[in-house]
Design an enzyme around this catalytic site. Structure first.
Site, short mmCIF file in Angstrom:
data_model
loop_
_atom_site.label_atom_id
_atom_site.label_comp_id
_atom_site.label_asym_id
_atom_site.label_seq_id
_atom_site.Cartn_x
_atom_site.Cartn_y
_atom_site.Cartn_z
N ASP A 76 8.37 8.14 -20.30
CA ASP A 76 8.71 8.23 -21.71
C ASP A 76 10.17 7.84 -21.91
O ASP A 76 10.89 7.56 -20.95
CB ASP A 76 8.38 9.62 -22.27
N ALA A 132 5.27 12.62 -20.92
CA ALA A 132 4.42 11.42 -20.90
C ALA A 132 4.95 10.47 -19.83
O ALA A 132 5.61 9.47 -20.11
CB ALA A 132 4.39 10.75 -22.27
N ASN A 133 4.68 10.85 -18.58
CA ASN A 133 5.18 10.13 -17.42
C ASN A 133 4.10 10.12 -16.34
O ASN A 133 3.36 11.09 -16.20
CB ASN A 133 6.42 10.82 -16.83
N HIS A 177 0.84 -1.20 0.00
CA HIS A 177 0.00 0.00 0.00
C HIS A 177 0.87 1.25 0.00
O HIS A 177 1.76 1.39 0.82
CB HIS A 177 -0.93 -0.03 1.21
N HIS A 232 7.81 19.31 -13.08
CA HIS A 232 8.59 18.22 -13.67
C HIS A 232 9.82 17.91 -12.82
O HIS A 232 10.20 16.74 -12.66
CB HIS A 232 8.99 18.56 -15.10
#
Length: 139
Positions: free
Chosen positions: A28, A129-130, A20, A106
């Site tokens: 990417d 794209a992460n 958990h 980022h």
């Protein structure tokens, strides 16, 4: 041979060991991966496999309670952002729970990704794209 969608033994092993709130990153082709973090490299060539393909297969076996994205994806990659949100909505319905969404810079994303159990590198060649997927429980 496994019948489920996830056939990659390294990813299957990581998913089976998640507890958990443990996290798993799908990134990417350009996301930096610290030497101390487990790297599962799926990239074959540009955009093979895509980020969204990897998310789809991994989440078919992973219980997800939260997702963390770089806020830059909203403006710099709206098509992938929207498609990812659609996938997460479908996953919510399949799992029967809400998936909390969090946005960070980022730079903060890269810091947090280094704390994950593993980073899966896709062949995706589009910006930001992460996603960091945080594990939930099935009960």
């Amino acid at each position: 041979m496994k019948k489920a969608a996830l056939l990659n033994s390294d990813i299957s092993s990581v998913v089976s060991r998640l507890g958990h709130t443990d996290s798993l990153v799908i990134g990417d082709a350009g996301l930096p991966i610290p030497e101390t973090t487990t790297r599962i490299d799926l990239a074959l060539t540009h955009n093979v496999p895509t980020f969204l393909q990897v998310v789809s297969v991994v989440t078919s076996e992973m219980q997800v309670e939260a997702a963390i994205l770089a806020e830059e994806i909203i403006e710099k990659n709206p098509a992938v952002h929207d498609a990812l949100l659609d996938q997460l909505k479908q996953l919510e319905q399949h799992q029967g729970n809400s998936i909390a969404l969090h946005y960070v810079s980022h730079e903060e994303f890269k810091t947090q990704s280094g704390k994950s159990r593993a980073i899966i590198r896709s062949g995706e060649c589009s910006p930001y794209a992460n996603v960091i997927l945080c594990a939930g429980v099935t009960f």
